[in-house]
Design a protein around this motif. Structure first.
Motif, mmCIF file in Angstrom:
data_model
loop_
_atom_site.group_PDB
_atom_site.id
_atom_site.type_symbol
_atom_site.label_atom_id
_atom_site.label_comp_id
_atom_site.label_asym_id
_atom_site.label_seq_id
_atom_site.Cartn_x
_atom_site.Cartn_y
_atom_site.Cartn_z
ATOM 1 N N PRO A 348 0.822 -1.221 0.000
ATOM 2 C CA PRO A 348 0.000 0.000 0.000
ATOM 3 C C PRO A 348 0.852 1.266 0.000
ATOM 4 C CG PRO A 348 0.027 -0.992 2.173
ATOM 5 C CD PRO A 348 0.734 -1.958 1.267
ATOM 6 N N ARG A 349 0.365 2.262 -0.703
ATOM 7 C CA ARG A 349 0.999 3.586 -0.695
ATOM 8 C C ARG A 349 0.499 4.396 0.498
ATOM 9 N NH1 ARG A 349 3.081 5.707 -5.752
ATOM 10 N NH2 ARG A 349 2.869 4.208 -7.451
ATOM 11 N N PRO A 350 1.148 5.533 0.764
ATOM 12 C CA PRO A 350 0.602 6.434 1.785
ATOM 13 C C PRO A 350 -0.767 6.969 1.374
ATOM 14 C CG PRO A 350 2.892 6.976 1.279
ATOM 15 C CD PRO A 350 2.465 5.967 0.260
ATOM 16 N N ALA A 351 -1.520 7.398 2.356
ATOM 17 C CA ALA A 351 -2.841 8.012 2.142
ATOM 18 C C ALA A 351 -3.803 7.077 1.424
ATOM 19 C CB ALA A 351 -2.709 9.331 1.380
ATOM 20 N N ALA A 352 -3.589 5.764 1.526
ATOM 21 C CA ALA A 352 -4.488 4.766 0.920
ATOM 22 C C ALA A 352 -4.700 5.026 -0.563
ATOM 23 C CB ALA A 352 -5.823 4.749 1.667
ATOM 24 N N LEU A 353 -3.623 5.360 -1.278
ATOM 25 C CA LEU A 353 -3.743 5.663 -2.703
ATOM 26 C C LEU A 353 -3.791 4.408 -3.567
ATOM 27 C CD1 LEU A 353 -1.219 8.625 -3.052
ATOM 28 C CD2 LEU A 353 -3.698 8.737 -3.239
ATOM 29 N N THR A 354 -3.264 3.285 -3.069
ATOM 30 C CA THR A 354 -3.173 2.075 -3.884
ATOM 31 C C THR A 354 -4.558 1.642 -4.351
ATOM 32 O OG1 THR A 354 -1.243 1.390 -2.615
ATOM 33 C CG2 THR A 354 -2.339 -0.302 -3.929
ATOM 34 N N GLY A 355 -4.677 1.437 -5.651
ATOM 35 C CA GLY A 355 -5.942 0.988 -6.220
ATOM 36 C C GLY A 355 -6.922 2.091 -6.518
ATOM 37 N N THR A 356 -6.572 3.354 -6.265
ATOM 38 C CA THR A 356 -7.471 4.470 -6.537
ATOM 39 C C THR A 356 -6.848 5.383 -7.585
ATOM 40 O OG1 THR A 356 -6.486 5.856 -4.814
ATOM 41 C CG2 THR A 356 -8.295 4.411 -4.166
ATOM 42 N N ALA A 357 -7.652 5.849 -8.506
ATOM 43 C CA ALA A 357 -7.239 6.831 -9.513
ATOM 44 C C ALA A 357 -5.989 6.408 -10.261
ATOM 45 C CB ALA A 357 -7.030 8.198 -8.871
ATOM 46 N N GLY A 358 -5.878 5.115 -10.546
ATOM 47 C CA GLY A 358 -4.765 4.637 -11.344
ATOM 48 C C GLY A 358 -3.477 4.424 -10.581
ATOM 49 N N TRP A 359 -3.513 4.499 -9.250
ATOM 50 C CA TRP A 359 -2.302 4.277 -8.458
ATOM 51 C C TRP A 359 -2.119 2.782 -8.208
ATOM 52 C CZ3 TRP A 359 0.967 8.160 -7.806
ATOM 53 C CH2 TRP A 359 0.481 9.466 -7.840
ATOM 54 N N SER A 360 -0.920 2.289 -8.480
ATOM 55 C CA SER A 360 -0.613 0.877 -8.234
ATOM 56 C C SER A 360 0.111 0.755 -6.902
ATOM 57 C CB SER A 360 0.233 0.319 -9.377
ATOM 58 O OG SER A 360 1.428 1.066 -9.513
ATOM 59 N N GLY A 361 0.822 -0.375 -6.696
ATOM 60 C CA GLY A 361 1.510 -0.598 -5.441
ATOM 61 C C GLY A 361 2.639 0.391 -5.206
#
Length: 639
Positions: A348-361
């Motif tokens: 997971p990325r910071p700020a729960a970005l993984t899987g949202t708006a095209g953000w991957s691992g």
């Protein structure tokens, strides 16, 4: 005191009334004190002490004055070096130099005995100080080595000559109290610098000797035969241990292995990583976010692709198809392997970005891997014969790669270890052109291809930022103006002690008498932390952070014991419904004398003390975390 010093006393009195000119005056004193010929007749040490006393007796900030003194010393020595390099032996014929032949002889003897270290040593030796830069320039010291020694010695010289006067001017009692320890800290700092200068060559030489022995053991040439071509790369990598650059490559390989092992065995970010990301989230203004976004475009897919294609195309046009293929392959492999690890591990990325708006691992940073691979490929294609300029280019390239990779941390989309993994992966794979050149006796010389590729990268980065495509700014998370309401403080080193309470109120003040604001952090109050007789009421409070934010309010309460105090910190936060909350942290600090620093012990309060603190009719308690057990920690550094 000489007549010159007496005449300048009114100047320093005027300096305390006109602080805007203080830096300029101190810079000019440092310049003339370091300038060849002029420094022989100017009592620079006395003038710097008087200038420091003028600063200490006023409210002038100390850090700008130190920077002005460093700048003046650097410029003065640089001018002296230029005079010696330009006039050479004619320097001895100048009238003022003929009046001080001993200074020139001592400076020349110092240089012949200690080489480049003479610039550092000469900075602190009175008669030689204004002469040694001119002498080393006259004797042909390389400009790069002189600049490094000049800047390094000025950083230590300015505090050594200004701080005694500053402390004296601030308070004679304070000067007598802390002078011994201040001199001890300066001596430790200078001694540590000299120890490091002595230690680094003695570590570097055995490593390179070990590399030479390993290289001789495996042979000068790789195993012959078409079916053994796959051994050429590892053979070249092992033989590269003969050079510092080779050790850097193996260190990068170790970085890949270490970060990958950590990502597999302990996928959650470490506490210090959470603290670092929270700090940048809290400090990220719109202007800082825009600047970091411009930087991060240099590691984006479009600029990297265009710069890599330009490099490969120009190498192929120059008849170096093999190197072109390996340069292209190195960058492509770094990007492809980085993307594969992202999707395979899915951290997971910071700020729960993984899987949202095209953000991957999160792991690893492909931006860091791509820019590191491309820059490493550039360095392998540059001439290696001129070691000084080449190392300067390596340092400049390292700063550029670190800036692009660091922009991902500033933007809050990667953990620090993701950046380490990306840079390490890029360095390992970007060295493919060098590994492909195994067996070639002539060093590679393709500065034109590197220059064109760098130009394409800069233009493509600017174009991607201006067009806001393909990596738009609005997809990055904004900064966090308020700390998150939580039951536990998140410090720079990770989760810390729980808050004693969370209070809902528009404003909150500690009830009851006895609570006062602590002394502000100024250099005068900071010096009291090295006093052999610490007084809790006079010491500023060590900083604390929660989610990257400093507390909005800090109070202290000192009782009869001058070495104990209560420290209360309050962070302002916002609940989900917009209500204002106050996160309360309370600790009892016991400060005892130490050898060079006081010994600081912190104790958590018991429930009765917390209840007494919160007994305020002007506030309502909205939430109370579980009471922690009594906890005692020993520390000397901010949490």
């Amino acid at each position: 005191m000489s007549s010159l010093e007496s005449a300048l006393e009114p100047l320093f009195e005027w300096l305390s009334v006109n602080p805007g000119w203080a830096g300029v005056i101190i810079g000019l004193i440092a310049l003339t004190e370091s300038l060849a010929l002029v420094g022989l007749i100017v009592p620079g040490a006395v003038l710097m002490f008087l200038a420091g006393a003028a600063v200490g007796g006023s409210n002038i900030a100390i850090l700008p004055m130190l920077l002005w003194a460093m700048a003046g010393a650097i410029v003065g020595d640089s001018l002296s070096y230029w005079l010696g390099r330009h006039y050479r032996d004619q320097l001895r014929t100048l009238p003022l130099v003929r009046r001080y032949p001993q200074a020139m002889d001592r400076a020349e003897e110092l240089f012949l005995r200690h080489g480049g270290k003479s610039v550092v040593l000469g900075r602190f030796i009175g008669p030689v100080r204004p002469v040694i830069p001119a002498v080393v320039g006259m004797l042909g010291m390389p400009p790069g080595r002189f600049l490094l020694a000049n800047v390094g010695s000025a950083i230590g010289w300015a505090p050594a000559y200004l701080l005694p006067g500053i402390v004296f001017g601030a308070s004679l009692a304070l000067a007598m109290e802390v002078m011994g320890r201040l001199v001890a800290w300066l001596a430790l700092g200078f001694g540590g610098f000299l120890l490091l200068r002595w230690l680094i060559p003695r570590i570097d030489r055995p490593l390179r000797l070990l590399g030479n022995r390993v290289a001789r053991a495996i042979g000068r040439h790789p195993p012959p035969g078409d079916w053994r071509r796959w051994l050429h790369g590892p053979h070249a990598a092992v033989r590269a241990l003969r050079h510092r650059e080779g050790w850097l490559w193996w260190l990068a390989l170790l970085g890949v292995i270490a970060t990958l092992s950590r990502a597999v065995l302990a996928p959650a970010p470490a506490g210090w990583e959470r603290g670092a990301v929270a700090l940048f989230d809290a400090q990220r203004s719109e202007s800082l976010q825009a600047f970091a976004w411009w930087l991060t475009q240099a590691g984006g897919s479009l600029p990297i692709a265009l710069a890599t294609l330009a490099l490969a195309a120009l190498l192929a046009w120059q008849g170096q198809a093999r190197r072109a293929v390996h340069a292209l392959l190195g960058v492509l492999l770094a990007v492809a392997l980085g993307l594969a690890l992202k999707h395979g591990l899915g951290l997971p990325r910071p700020a729960a970005l993984t899987g949202t708006a095209g953000w991957s691992g999160a792991y690893p940073s492909v931006h860091a891997a791509a820019i590191a691979a491309l820059v490493t490929a550039w360095l392998t294609l540059l001439p290696l014969s001129a070691r000084g300029p080449y190392r300067g280019l390596m340092a400049l390239a390292g700063v550029g790669v670190a800036a692009v990779a660091g922009s991902r941390l500033v933007l809050g989309v990667h953990w620090p270890m993701d950046l380490v993994a990306g840079i390490s992966l890029g360095v390992v794979l970007g060295a493919l052109p060098a590994l492909a050149a195994t067996g070639k006796r002539r060093p590679p010389r393709f500065p034109a291809a590197v220059g064109v590729s760098a130009g394409v990268l800069v233009l493509a980065t600017a174009g991607a930022a201006v067009l806001d495509w393909p990596d738009p700014l609005d997809r990055y998370p904004p900064g966090s103006p308020w700390p998150e309401p939580a039951g536990q403080r998140l410090g720079l080193a990770g989760p810390a002690a729980p808050f004693v309470a969370v209070i809902e109120a528009n404003d909150w003040q500690p009830p009851g008498p006895g609570w006062t604001s602590p002394p502000a952090w100024r250099w005068q109050s900071a010096l009291r932390w090295i006093s052999p007789r610490p007084d809790a009421a006079r010491l500023p409070v060590l900083p604390r952070w929660h989610a990257g934010h400093r507390p909005d309010h800090v109070w202290i309460s000192v009782g009869e014991n001058a070495r104990q105090r209560w420290v209360l910190r309050a962070w302002q936060a916002r609940a989900d419904d917009g209500e204002r909350l106050w996160l309360i942290d309370l600790e009892r600090a016991v400060i005892k004398p130490g050898v060079l620093l006081p010994r600081l012990r912190r104790y958590r309060p018991d429930p009765a003390q917390v209840d007494a603190l919160l007994a305020s009719p002007a506030s309502s308690r909205s939430w109370m975390p579980p009471k922690p057990p009594l906890l005692m920690t020993t520390t000397r550094s901010p949490g």
